[in-house]
Each structure stands twice: as structure tokens, then as C-alpha cells.
Write a protein that holds these residues in place. Structure first.
Motif, PDB file in Angstrom:
ATOM      1  N   HIS A  18       0.836  -1.202   0.000  1.00 38.43           N
ATOM      2  CA  HIS A  18       0.000   0.000   0.000  1.00 38.43           C
ATOM      3  C   HIS A  18       0.872   1.253   0.000  1.00 38.43           C
ATOM      4  CE1 HIS A  18      -2.992   2.790   2.109  1.00 38.43           C
ATOM      5  NE2 HIS A  18      -3.574   2.459   0.977  1.00 38.43           N
ATOM      6  N   ILE A  19       1.928   1.263   0.838  1.00 35.71           N
ATOM      7  CA  ILE A  19       2.832   2.410   0.896  1.00 35.71           C
ATOM      8  C   ILE A  19       3.547   2.586  -0.439  1.00 35.71           C
ATOM      9  CG2 ILE A  19       4.890   3.359   2.010  1.00 35.71           C
ATOM     10  CD1 ILE A  19       4.060   1.848   4.552  1.00 35.71           C
ATOM     11  N   GLY A  20       4.049   1.481  -1.005  1.00 37.75           N
ATOM     12  CA  GLY A  20       4.756   1.557  -2.279  1.00 37.75           C
ATOM     13  C   GLY A  20       3.886   2.081  -3.400  1.00 37.75           C
ATOM     14  N   TYR A  21       2.640   1.648  -3.421  1.00 30.18           N
ATOM     15  CA  TYR A  21       1.700   2.138  -4.431  1.00 30.18           C
ATOM     16  C   TYR A  21       1.558   3.658  -4.339  1.00 30.18           C
ATOM     17  CZ  TYR A  21      -2.731   3.013  -6.805  1.00 30.18           C
ATOM     18  OH  TYR A  21      -3.703   3.525  -7.628  1.00 30.18           O
ATOM     19  N   LEU A  22       1.401   4.175  -3.117  1.00 29.25           N
ATOM     20  CA  LEU A  22       1.206   5.615  -2.930  1.00 29.25           C
ATOM     21  C   LEU A  22       2.483   6.408  -3.213  1.00 29.25           C
ATOM     22  CD1 LEU A  22      -1.041   5.580   0.263  1.00 29.25           C
ATOM     23  CD2 LEU A  22      -1.747   5.993  -2.100  1.00 29.25           C
ATOM     24  N   VAL A  23       3.648   5.860  -2.838  1.00 26.29           N
ATOM     25  CA  VAL A  23       4.907   6.532  -3.151  1.00 26.29           C
ATOM     26  C   VAL A  23       5.067   6.687  -4.660  1.00 26.29           C
ATOM     27  CG1 VAL A  23       7.422   6.244  -3.129  1.00 26.29           C
ATOM     28  CG2 VAL A  23       6.112   5.886  -1.042  1.00 26.29           C
ATOM     29  N   ALA A  24       4.737   5.649  -5.392  1.00 28.20           N
ATOM     30  CA  ALA A  24       4.827   5.721  -6.854  1.00 28.20           C
ATOM     31  C   ALA A  24       3.846   6.751  -7.414  1.00 28.20           C
ATOM     32  CB  ALA A  24       4.557   4.348  -7.467  1.00 28.20           C
ATOM     33  N   ARG A  25       2.639   6.807  -6.878  1.00 25.86           N
ATOM     34  CA  ARG A  25       1.647   7.769  -7.368  1.00 25.86           C
ATOM     35  C   ARG A  25       2.091   9.201  -7.098  1.00 25.86           C
ATOM     36  NH1 ARG A  25       0.090   7.699 -10.914  1.00 25.86           N
ATOM     37  NH2 ARG A  25      -1.704   9.067 -10.612  1.00 25.86           N
ATOM     38  N   GLN A  26       2.803   9.418  -5.988  1.00 26.47           N
ATOM     39  CA  GLN A  26       3.280  10.760  -5.677  1.00 26.47           C
ATOM     40  C   GLN A  26       4.231  11.256  -6.774  1.00 26.47           C
ATOM     41  OE1 GLN A  26       5.390  11.082  -1.937  1.00 26.47           O
ATOM     42  NE2 GLN A  26       4.632  13.143  -1.619  1.00 26.47           N
ATOM     43  N   ASP A  27       4.925  10.326  -7.417  1.00 23.98           N
ATOM     44  CA  ASP A  27       5.823  10.661  -8.516  1.00 23.98           C
ATOM     45  C   ASP A  27       5.133  10.495  -9.868  1.00 23.98           C
ATOM     46  OD1 ASP A  27       8.343  11.463  -9.513  1.00 23.98           O
ATOM     47  OD2 ASP A  27       8.854   9.370  -9.968  1.00 23.98           O
ATOM     48  N   LYS A  28       3.796  10.397  -9.834  1.00 23.08           N
ATOM     49  CA  LYS A  28       2.973  10.221 -11.039  1.00 23.08           C
ATOM     50  C   LYS A  28       3.294   8.932 -11.792  1.00 23.08           C
ATOM     51  CE  LYS A  28       1.818  15.074 -11.898  1.00 23.08           C
ATOM     52  NZ  LYS A  28       2.294  15.598 -10.613  1.00 23.08           N
ATOM     53  N   ARG A  29       3.790   7.942 -11.047  1.00 24.55           N
ATOM     54  CA  ARG A  29       3.986   6.610 -11.607  1.00 24.55           C
ATOM     55  C   ARG A  29       2.935   5.676 -11.027  1.00 24.55           C
ATOM     56  NH1 ARG A  29       8.451   5.948 -14.667  1.00 24.55           N
ATOM     57  NH2 ARG A  29       9.967   7.652 -14.612  1.00 24.55           N
ATOM     58  N   TYR A  30       2.818   4.505 -11.621  1.00 25.41           N
ATOM     59  CA  TYR A  30       1.726   3.607 -11.262  1.00 25.41           C
ATOM     60  C   TYR A  30       2.249   2.174 -11.193  1.00 25.41           C
ATOM     61  CZ  TYR A  30      -2.241   0.518 -12.400  1.00 25.41           C
ATOM     62  OH  TYR A  30      -3.150  -0.501 -12.427  1.00 25.41           O
ATOM     63  N   ILE A  31       2.108   1.554 -10.023  1.00 26.77           N
ATOM     64  CA  ILE A  31       2.440   0.144  -9.868  1.00 26.77           C
ATOM     65  C   ILE A  31       1.118  -0.606  -9.702  1.00 26.77           C
ATOM     66  CG2 ILE A  31       3.727  -1.577  -8.563  1.00 26.77           C
ATOM     67  CD1 ILE A  31       5.451   0.687  -7.447  1.00 26.77           C
ATOM     68  N   PRO A  32       0.701  -1.361 -10.691  1.00 23.26           N
ATOM     69  CA  PRO A  32      -0.589  -2.045 -10.585  1.00 23.26           C
ATOM     70  C   PRO A  32      -0.582  -3.081  -9.467  1.00 23.26           C
ATOM     71  CG  PRO A  32       0.623  -2.801 -12.524  1.00 23.26           C
ATOM     72  CD  PRO A  32       1.387  -1.647 -11.973  1.00 23.26           C
ATOM     73  N   SER A  33      -1.756  -3.364  -8.960  1.00 24.75           N
ATOM     74  CA  SER A  33      -1.848  -4.335  -7.867  1.00 24.75           C
ATOM     75  C   SER A  33      -1.358  -5.704  -8.307  1.00 24.75           C
ATOM     76  CB  SER A  33      -3.292  -4.412  -7.352  1.00 24.75           C
ATOM     77  OG  SER A  33      -4.203  -4.658  -8.408  1.00 24.75           O
ATOM     78  N   THR A  34      -1.494  -6.022  -9.585  1.00 26.73           N
ATOM     79  CA  THR A  34      -0.978  -7.295 -10.074  1.00 26.73           C
ATOM     80  C   THR A  34       0.543  -7.352  -9.953  1.00 26.73           C
ATOM     81  OG1 THR A  34      -1.084  -6.341 -12.300  1.00 26.73           O
ATOM     82  CG2 THR A  34      -2.877  -7.813 -11.631  1.00 26.73           C
TER      83      THR A  34
END
Length: 467
Positions: free
Chosen positions: A340-356
Motif C-alpha cells: 500500500h505504501i509503495g503504491y502511494l509513493v509511486a503515485r506521488q511521482d505520477k507513476r503507477y504500480i498495478p496491484s498485479t
């Protein structure tokens, strides 16, 4: 299907679950089943087919819940587990009890108890393997604890370091195994003897502490040892900007990872931890080596490193680097929180790590980082039966439309209901089948009190406490 209906026997049949196999095609069965004999998966497929084909000695009905391979954590300091709540939630200070003051007080029994608690907590979160990075003082105590719970672990020779003046304070503050070059080279590789048993739950790998405490000679010896044994070589590196700059200076003045690549110190079995600081010229060095990285986005945020230095790991994920997770120490998170933290860190940089991809990082990609892809990391015929049945009795699991996203993000706090490791039932109804959980928890509370008493630590809160 072969033979008459029910003509084939198996030890265990898990049926009627949403089955995430994590095989090469990432096959998902909306109503799937898995057949197990002894330690090994012998069939994977549709529930309607396998339920008719097999006559199991023991049947487990998942009742529509998610079934997935056991999660793998690639970096956890088991003997610091119970410092949580004692370690401050203020990252600006290590007072009143730094990590090394806790570890300096530990006895073998303390490490045994903490590793039992770690293992139980892992199971309840659906984890079946953790890699300890060579910081347990007595590996035999940790191994015994792991085996008592029935999970898997990777252990390494404790505290291999040979440089005490490169900015890492741990070697000079660690009383039980101080910085000692002669010892480091002497004991390197001893834990690899555990790999002689192919069925053993505990395996050996090669680890040096790193993070400014290692010479190039020790790195080279460790990498060569790991190469010869076909195991993972791991160490901490580039945790902070200051540590990265010191290592740059020590290893020739340029970016340290570029130097390591040039010297042949990186490779597919290399697993470097944290890597909060990655420079432009280190990107190609990492990718070309086909090494793996252990990411801890929570640590980078906790210490404010991500505000000083842009995290590059989401970018590396996009470029195909094998990135996995490691919980490290349970400061203000625990197993299940980093995705969950990694997903949000990536979004802060406008990147996207899919749940898959997050699920891959916890299963198939983690097994690859450990060199264990032929054994664990997916639910496939011929692999070991490390299998988790999630609970679907919590509201967080609803509406069960996108089970992967619900498991890794919105419902990341949910527990496992049933867990098999090496084909053995080790968790049922959220409770250990191997030992008395209440007794372990009571022993852990007493142990923490003993360690704190030795350290002279008096618990304090900002608010008045009335006894």
C-alpha cells in the motif's frame, strides 16, 4: 482427466477458491482447486475437474476465498521485532533505546522467542518465507524457532563486516560481534551447510551488512562464495545520501554501483537492500546486471529520505528491474503494509504500480530474487505446496470483484485463514497448528521486559499514566 471419477488419490485437495496461481501465464481460476501429495503440488485446475478426478485423504473447502502462493519477505531483522513501540515514532531521534542497545542485551532464548513471534505474525498475514540478512546472533536459535512454527526462512552468517570508519555506527556499537575482518572472512559461508537438506525449511545464503561497513575485498569474497554455492548475495546499500557519498569516495569517487558493476560485484544473484539513493549512471548498472532490489518505501518516508532524494525504484520497476519488498523492522508498519505504501509513493511521482505487479513482487518475483523459482513463488505442478487460503469473512474483502486489488490495497489488513507450508497444514482458522500461540505471546511479553530491564529502559509516554 484420466481414469474413472475419483480414481486418483491425493493427500490434500483444496477446492472452491479464487485461485491466483502466479504461474508464467499468471493463470487465474475463478473456481479453482489444488491437489497435493506430501510436500508437492500434483495438480492445479478447475474445481469441477479436480474435485471429480481426485479422492483426497483430507479436503479443504475455500468457500470462494482467495487462494494464493505464500508471500515472501526478502529482508527482515527477526531479532529486532519486539522493539516496535519502544523504537520511537519520531524518526529524528533514536532515544531512548537505539536498535544496537536492544540487540546488545539479547540472549539466544530472546532471539528464539522473537523469531517465533515473527513467524506466527507472518503466517497470519499469509507469508511463508522471510530472508534474515545476517543480523541474528545465533542462527541455530532462529532456525529452531522457524521450524517450530513451520514456516521457511533464509539465514546467513551473522554480522559480517570489516570496516569500522566509513560512517556506519553499528559495527562500533555492537558489543557481541564487533567489527572484525579476520572473523568475517573466517566464518563466511558457514550457514550454507543448511542447503544440504533439500526438504529443510531453513536455507542458507550469503549476507554482509554493507552500508559503509564493508571493504571491496569482503564484497568480492561474499559474491564469489554465493556464486559458487548458487545462492543469493545480499547487503544494505545507499540507504542515505550521506552514506552513498561516503561509499562513492571509498570506492574511487564515482557512483559506487557503477564501480561495483565494473568490478563484477553485481549479478543475477545480487540482492541489494534499500537503495534509497540511485544516481542516473547507476540505472544502467543495475539493469544490465539483472540484479534484484529490496524496496522499503516506508523507511524512505519515515526518515524523510524520499523528500530529499527522488525515489528511483518505481522508475526501475517500469524498466523491468526485479524489485521486491522487505519489511526490515516493524517500526510503524508490519507485514502486509508495504504494498500500500509503495503504491502511494509511486503515485506521488505520477507513476503507477498495478496491484498485479505488487502481487508479483510478493510471490514470483521474490522467489526469483532468492534463486528459488523452481521451488516456491507460484502454485504449479512440481513445486512445493506453500499455499494460503485467505479469510473472506471480513468486510474488507468485499465486494470480491477485483480480488487482487482488494487483497493488496483496499483489504491489505485482512488475515489468512489456512496456510500450508511444504504441504503441511500450519495455520487453521487463523491459529497455529504447531504450537500454543497464547504461550508464545506470553513468553514474548516476558522476554521484552527482561531485555528492557537489562538495558535500563523505563517505558515512557507523553501523557500521564496512572497505575
Amino acid at each position: 482427466m484420466t481414469g474413472k471419477p475419483g480414481s486418483e488419490s491425493c493427500d490434500i485437495l483444496i477446492r472452491n477458491g479464487y485461485l491466483l496461481t502466479m504461474d508464467a501465464e499468471r493463470t487465474v481460476y475463478s473456481c479453482g482447486a489444488v491437489a497435493i501429495n506430501d510436500k508437492t503440488i500434483i495438480a492445479v485446475g478447475r474445481d469441477a475437474e479436480l474435485s471429480t478426478r481426485f479422492r483426497p485423504r483430507r479436503l479443504f473447502d475455500a468457500k470462494g476465498a482467495v487462494i494464493h502462493p505464500g508471500f515472501i519477505d526478502c529482508h527482515y531483522h527477526a531479532n529486532i521485532h519486539l522493539i516496535r513501540g519502544i523504537a520511537p515514532d519520531d524518526p529524528k531521534t533514536t532515544a531512548p533505546l537505539p536498535f544496537f542497545e536492544w540487540t546488545n542485551q539479547l540472549e539466544d532464548e530472546d532471539e528464539y522467542i522473537q523469531t517465533q513471534v515473527v513467524s506466527l505474525e507472518m503466517l497470519r498475514r499469509g507469508y511463508t518465507f522471510f530472508l534474515e540478512p545476517g543480523t541474528v546472533y545465533e542462527p541455530d536459535a532462529a532456525a529452531a524457532a522457524v521450524e517450530s512454527v513451520g514456516v521457511r526462512a533464509g539465514l546467513a552468517d551473522p554480522y559480517l563486516w570489516d570496516v569500522s570508519d566509513a560512517g556506519n555506527s553499528r559495527p562500533s556499537n555492537t558489543a557481541r560481534i564487533p567489527n572484525d575482518a579476520e572473523r568475517a572472512f573466517k566464518v563466511l559461508g558457514r550457514q550454507l551447510a543448511r542447503n544440504k537438506d533439500p526438504d529443510g525449511l531453513v536455507r542458507g545464503h550469503v549476507a554482509i551488512y554493507g552500508e559503509g561497513s564493508q571493504s571491496e575485498q569482503l564484497m568480492r569474497a561474499a559474491k564469489e562464495c554465493a556464486d559458487a554455492a548458487g545462492v543469493t548475495f545480499t547487503m544494505h546499500h545507499n540507504f542515505t545520501v550521506e552514506q552513498a557519498e561516503r561509499d562513492d569516495a571509498r570506492f574511487g569517487g564515482g557512483s559506487s554501483m557503477v564501480h561495483f558493476a565494473r568490478c563484477g560485484l553485481l549479478g543475477p544473484n545480487s540482492l541489494f537492500v534499500h537503495m534509497n539513493v540511485i544516481r542516473d549512471d547507476e540505472i544502467s548498472a543495475i539493469l544490465d546486471s539483472r540484479m534484484s532490489l529490496v524496496w522499503h518505501p516506508g523507511n524512505a518516508m519515515y526518515y524523510g529520505i524520499s523528500s530529499d532524494k527522488k525515489p528511483r525504484i518505481p522508475e526501475l520497476i517500469d524498466q523491468g528491474c526485479n524489485v521486491v519488498f522487505g519489511v526490515d523492522v516493524a517500526k510503524v508498519w508490519t507485514f502486509g503494509g508495504l504494498e500500500h505504501i509503495g503504491y502511494l509513493v509511486a503515485r506521488q511521482d505520477k507513476r503507477y504500480i498495478p496491484s498485479t505487479r505488487l502481487l508479483e513482487m510478493r510471490t514470483a518475483h521474490a522467489a526469483r530474487a532468492l534463486g528459488l523459482s523452481e521451488m516456491i513463488g507460484s502454485i504449479e505442478v512440481g513445486k512445493r505446496a506453500d499455499i494460503v487460503i485467505r479469510s473472506n469473512r471480513e468486510p474488507e474483502t468485499l465486494p470480491s470483484i477485483n480480488p487482487v486489488q482488494e487483497l493488496l490495497l483496499t483489504g491489505h489488513s485482512t488475515f489468512a485463514s489456512t496456510v500450508f507450508v511444504n504441504g503441511k497444514l500450519v495455520l487453521l482458522g487463523g491459529q497455529s497448528t504447531q504450537l500454543d500461540q497464547e504461550a508464545v505471546l506470553a513468553a514474548a511479553r516476558e522476554m521484552a521486559g527482561r531485555v528492557l530491564k537489562r538495558a535500563g529502559y523505563i517505558p515512557r509516554l507523553s501523557w500521564p499514566v496512572i497505575n
